[in-house]
Design an enzyme around this catalytic site. Sequence first.
Site, short mmCIF file in Angstrom:
data_model
loop_
_atom_site.label_atom_id
_atom_site.label_comp_id
_atom_site.label_asym_id
_atom_site.label_seq_id
_atom_site.Cartn_x
_atom_site.Cartn_y
_atom_site.Cartn_z
CE LYS A 49 -3.51 2.42 2.67
NZ LYS A 49 -4.45 2.34 3.80
CE LYS A 58 -6.06 1.89 -0.23
NZ LYS A 58 -6.40 1.89 1.16
C1 PBG Z 1 -6.72 3.72 5.73
C2 PBG Z 1 -7.30 3.44 4.40
C3 PBG Z 1 -7.24 4.31 3.33
C4 PBG Z 1 -7.92 3.73 2.28
C5 PBG Z 1 -8.40 2.48 2.73
N1 PBG Z 1 -8.00 2.32 4.04
C6 PBG Z 1 -6.68 5.67 3.21
C7 PBG Z 1 -5.41 6.00 3.84
O1 PBG Z 1 -4.50 5.17 3.93
O2 PBG Z 1 -5.31 7.13 4.29
C8 PBG Z 1 -8.09 4.37 0.95
C9 PBG Z 1 -9.12 3.84 0.05
C10 PBG Z 1 -9.52 4.78 -1.01
O3 PBG Z 1 -8.91 5.85 -1.24
O4 PBG Z 1 -10.50 4.46 -1.69
N2 PBG Z 1 -6.60 2.66 6.59
#
Ligand code: PBG
Length: 310
Positions: free
Chosen positions: A180, A234
């Site tokens: 991620k 992601k």
């Molecule tokens: C945080 C989390 C995020 C997303 C899913 N879980 C955002 C972040 O890391 O700040 C993003 C998903 C999206 O943008 O659709 N645990």
Amino acid sequence: MVRENRLDPSDLIWPLFVTDGKAVEEPIASLPGVSRWSVDLIVERAADAIAAGIPCIALFPNTQTERRSDDGAEALNPDNLMCTAIRAIKDRHGEAIGVLTDVALDPYAAHGQDGLIDAKGYVLNDDTVAVLVDQALNQAEAGADIIAPSDMMDGRIGAIRRALEMGGHSNVQIMSYAAKYASAFYGPFRDAVGSRGLLKGDKKSYQMDPANSDEALREVALDIAEGADSVMVKPGLPYLDIIRRVRDSFTVPVFAYQVSGEYAMIEAAVAAGAGERDALVLETLLAFKRAGCSGVLSYHALHAARLLNQ
Ligand code: PBG
């Protein structure tokens, strides 16, 4: 006849945002076409997913401000929004739909970070893992099918797996957000869970540098060794190269998250007359299959499934 890849509703996971109240729909301005739903209506959305052939939904809560705290303790409340939604969906639909739940503290933390922080605001890896384990158990007790840790702490997959086994939840899967990235594409999601205004600084001390590719393979290898059943990359479209490298290097299922900013880009293009929604949605989703994904989390999942069913 010679087509190599196909998109099917069974490839899709639909992320949904949960909010308090009854019969409540709250549109999210930066995600046009996406709403937060109260638990009674989330159950209806789950019915929509089942009817369209979508096998799994992913839940994210918008926790009331007064229930957010520095330690994110609301994540451990067995009656929090997440657990209430899981139970309501399982009561009504049973095994007809898979429920994938988010493990991370950001929707519950007053500071908007995914973990516990020290006095300087630095996220504490090991202290956070201990809380994430309890959060995962809380969701498993409520009936979650797949635990999806999105926090990017090191060592949390092994710790959660052990706790699930000891707690009698050996059939609960783990889909790890393994690679991620610290991405600029998450803005609308933070609006949706109400953490955008709370977050100070960034998440670069635990999410990945967009410049790195080998590191993604190390992260995935660790999570598989610790017991992940599947892994996720992601964001999605800007990281198709990472998906392909993971696919070629490992044999567990790989998923992609077409994140909120990607959804918003497509919708902005449509609103500007720069593209046609149905074609953009299906082409981008198919790209994930070509890159090697078993499936994709997408806010366009229901729309895409309905198109594919036509
Ligand atoms: C945080 C989390 C995020 C997303 C899913 N879980 C955002 C972040 O890391 O700040 C993003 C998903 C999206 O943008 O659709 N645990």
